[in-house]
Structures are given as structure tokens and as C-alpha cells.
Scaffold this motif. Structure first.
Motif, PDB file in Angstrom:
ATOM      1  N   LEU A 216      39.343  43.473  31.294  1.00  0.00           N
ATOM      2  CA  LEU A 216      38.653  44.533  30.570  1.00  0.00           C
ATOM      3  C   LEU A 216      38.755  44.318  29.063  1.00  0.00           C
ATOM      4  O   LEU A 216      39.771  43.836  28.571  1.00  0.00           O
ATOM      5  CB  LEU A 216      39.272  45.898  30.926  1.00  0.00           C
ATOM      6  N   ASP A 217      37.696  44.693  28.350  1.00  0.00           N
ATOM      7  CA  ASP A 217      37.786  44.647  26.890  1.00  0.00           C
ATOM      8  C   ASP A 217      38.656  45.818  26.424  1.00  0.00           C
ATOM      9  O   ASP A 217      39.067  46.670  27.219  1.00  0.00           O
ATOM     10  CB  ASP A 217      36.400  44.673  26.253  1.00  0.00           C
ATOM     11  N   ALA A 218      38.977  45.873  25.136  1.00  0.00           N
ATOM     12  CA  ALA A 218      39.916  46.864  24.610  1.00  0.00           C
ATOM     13  C   ALA A 218      39.457  48.299  24.883  1.00  0.00           C
ATOM     14  O   ALA A 218      40.249  49.144  25.317  1.00  0.00           O
ATOM     15  CB  ALA A 218      40.122  46.647  23.115  1.00  0.00           C
TER      16      ALA A 218
ATOM     17  N   ASN B  50      39.834  53.303  28.169  1.00  0.00           N
ATOM     18  CA  ASN B  50      39.218  54.290  29.059  1.00  0.00           C
ATOM     19  C   ASN B  50      39.892  54.295  30.432  1.00  0.00           C
ATOM     20  O   ASN B  50      40.104  55.348  31.029  1.00  0.00           O
ATOM     21  CB  ASN B  50      37.724  54.021  29.222  1.00  0.00           C
ATOM     22  N   PHE B  51      40.241  53.113  30.922  1.00  0.00           N
ATOM     23  CA  PHE B  51      40.913  52.994  32.219  1.00  0.00           C
ATOM     24  C   PHE B  51      42.262  53.705  32.188  1.00  0.00           C
ATOM     25  O   PHE B  51      42.597  54.494  33.078  1.00  0.00           O
ATOM     26  CB  PHE B  51      41.078  51.518  32.586  1.00  0.00           C
ATOM     27  N   LEU B  52      43.046  53.461  31.149  1.00  0.00           N
ATOM     28  CA  LEU B  52      44.376  54.081  31.051  1.00  0.00           C
ATOM     29  C   LEU B  52      44.280  55.598  30.888  1.00  0.00           C
ATOM     30  O   LEU B  52      45.073  56.343  31.471  1.00  0.00           O
ATOM     31  CB  LEU B  52      45.161  53.451  29.904  1.00  0.00           C
TER      32      LEU B  52
ATOM     33  N   SER C 111      37.021  52.337  41.273  1.00  0.00           N
ATOM     34  CA  SER C 111      35.777  52.405  40.517  1.00  0.00           C
ATOM     35  C   SER C 111      35.759  51.410  39.356  1.00  0.00           C
ATOM     36  O   SER C 111      34.742  50.755  39.118  1.00  0.00           O
ATOM     37  CB  SER C 111      35.526  53.829  40.015  1.00  0.00           C
ATOM     38  N   PHE C 112      36.877  51.265  38.644  1.00  0.00           N
ATOM     39  CA  PHE C 112      36.918  50.290  37.548  1.00  0.00           C
ATOM     40  C   PHE C 112      36.837  48.866  38.084  1.00  0.00           C
ATOM     41  O   PHE C 112      36.144  48.015  37.525  1.00  0.00           O
ATOM     42  CB  PHE C 112      38.180  50.476  36.700  1.00  0.00           C
TER      43      PHE C 112
ATOM     44  N   ALA D 109      30.850  44.125  39.630  1.00  0.00           N
ATOM     45  CA  ALA D 109      29.390  44.191  39.533  1.00  0.00           C
ATOM     46  C   ALA D 109      28.897  43.521  38.260  1.00  0.00           C
ATOM     47  O   ALA D 109      27.876  42.835  38.264  1.00  0.00           O
ATOM     48  CB  ALA D 109      28.928  45.646  39.578  1.00  0.00           C
ATOM     49  N   MET D 110      29.627  43.700  37.160  1.00  0.00           N
ATOM     50  CA  MET D 110      29.240  43.043  35.903  1.00  0.00           C
ATOM     51  C   MET D 110      29.337  41.533  36.034  1.00  0.00           C
ATOM     52  O   MET D 110      28.477  40.802  35.562  1.00  0.00           O
ATOM     53  CB  MET D 110      30.121  43.528  34.756  1.00  0.00           C
ATOM     54  N   GLN D 111      30.389  41.025  36.682  1.00  0.00           N
ATOM     55  CA  GLN D 111      30.560  39.584  36.823  1.00  0.00           C
ATOM     56  C   GLN D 111      29.521  38.991  37.775  1.00  0.00           C
ATOM     57  O   GLN D 111      29.092  37.863  37.606  1.00  0.00           O
ATOM     58  CB  GLN D 111      31.962  39.249  37.307  1.00  0.00           C
ATOM     59  N   ASP D 112      29.110  39.766  38.797  1.00  0.00           N
ATOM     60  CA  ASP D 112      28.133  39.267  39.758  1.00  0.00           C
ATOM     61  C   ASP D 112      26.745  39.110  39.151  1.00  0.00           C
ATOM     62  O   ASP D 112      25.926  38.380  39.682  1.00  0.00           O
ATOM     63  CB  ASP D 112      28.050  40.194  40.974  1.00  0.00           C
TER      64      ASP D 112
END
Length: 190
Positions: free
Chosen positions: A66-68, A73-75, A100-101, A107-110
Motif C-alpha cells: 500500500l502507498d502511504a 486509511n487501512f490503519l 476489503s483492502f 483488483a488493482m494489480q490484476d
């Protein structure tokens, strides 16, 4: 030939013969040991086992990709999910946030294009790295093909490189982009 599968089948047959089973009994024993699968089913089972092992070994490994801002947002999402009562509901919400994350990142990598020079790791063997050497589309093919170098170790444990090629769909199922190295950012196959 897969020596391990042959030895396993021989062991199952030997045990069935020791129990004086009929041919149908031997076949049933082989089926119970999951040795009579179609190649497609066996490949799918192997992919699922590799995915389960990957998730069990490092359930939050995706967070390193994940980017910064996304990591922040994840944390924050994890923190707010953990504050719910009762505890069972909080745990369910934490699992939902993680899933979900992880699914969003996958999905982004695919959908990202595969580019010559990119480095990927094999989902079943995280220490094996591959480097994309060529991306091309054959006339009439539904999807592009990818040629790549496979960096690993030979039977003596020494570094070795072999070569292979796959259609982009199967390549995406078996390999994950290595985000620990700088990747080229132009062209490629989607």
C-alpha cells in the motif's frame, strides 16, 4: 513424472491390496486419497493450497504494497473496526476491513499492465523471482502472452535461471508483482 504422487499412489494401492480389496476398492482408495483428479482440478487445488499457505504465513503481507495514504486509511479503518462491542462483532469487522483492502489491492494489480523488465514472485514459492522478458500477442489470441526468466536454485542449491512463457491470465494467477524493487512503468499487456 511426479515421483511424490507416484509413491503416494503406490502406497495407497499397496495398503488396499493388503486389505484384499477388489479393483473397485483400490480405485475407491485412490479417489479417497484425491489421486484420481483431472489435471485441471489438481492444478486448481494446488493454486488454492498455495493461496491458503500464503495468507496463513503472512495475513497482512499485502499492507506492505500500500502507498502511504492507503496504509494510513487501512490503519484508521482497523482502529475504528476494533472499537465495536461486543468483541465478536469487532473481530468480524476487523476481518472485513482486512479482506476489503486485500481484495482492492489485488483488483488493482490484476488490471495493471505487465511490462518487460518487471519482477514478480511465484505465489506458491515466494523465494522464486521471475523477470518479464517479452510481451506479445499472437493473431487471434484472446490475451497476450508473456515470456519470463525464472530465477531460483538448481538441485545442488546453486543459483539457476530457466525460461518459460504463459498467457497473461494464467501468469496473473501464479505470480505477484514484487513491490520491493523499482519497476519499469511503460507499455505492457493488460
Amino acid at each position: 513424472m511426479n515421483t511424490r504422487r507416484v509413491n503416494t499412489a503406490a502406497d495407497v494401492i499397496n495398503r488396499a491390496l493388503m486389505q484384499t480389496r477388489t479393483a473397485a476398492g483400490i480405485a475407491l482408495a485412490l479417489e479417497s486419497a484425491q489421486l484420481l483428479m483431472s489435471p485441471e482440478t489438481a492444478a486448481e487445488l494446488e493454486q488454492l493450497r498455495a493461496r491458503v499457505a500464503e495468507l496463513e504465513a503472512a495475513p497482512l503481507a499485502f499492507a506492505e504494497q500500500l502507498d502511504a495514504k492507503s496504509l494510513d486509511n487501512f490503519l484508521i479503518s482497523l482502529g475504528s473496526a476494533a472499537e465495536h462491542e461486543p468483541m465478536g462483532e469487532a473481530i468480524n469487522r476487523v476481518h472485513e476491513v482486512i479482506r476489503s483492502f486485500r481484495d482492492g489491492l489485488a483488483a488493482m494489480q490484476d488490471t495493471a499492465p505487465v511490462v518487460v523488465g518487471q519482477i514478480y514472485w511465484r505465489a506458491a514459492e515466494p523465494d522464486v523471482r521471475v523477470k518479464v522478458t517479452r510481451v506479445w500477442t499472437v493473431d487471434g489470441a484472446a490475451e497476450p502472452s508473456i515470456a519470463f526468466d525464472i530465477r531460483g536454485r538448481d538441485w545442488r542449491g546453486r543459483p539457476a535461471t530457466s525460461f518459460s512463457a504463459l498467457r497473461v491470465g494464467l501468469f496473473r494467477q501464479l505470480y505477484r508483482l514484487d513491490t520491493t524493487v523499482t519497476q519499469p512503468a511503460t507499455g505492457g499487456a493488460s
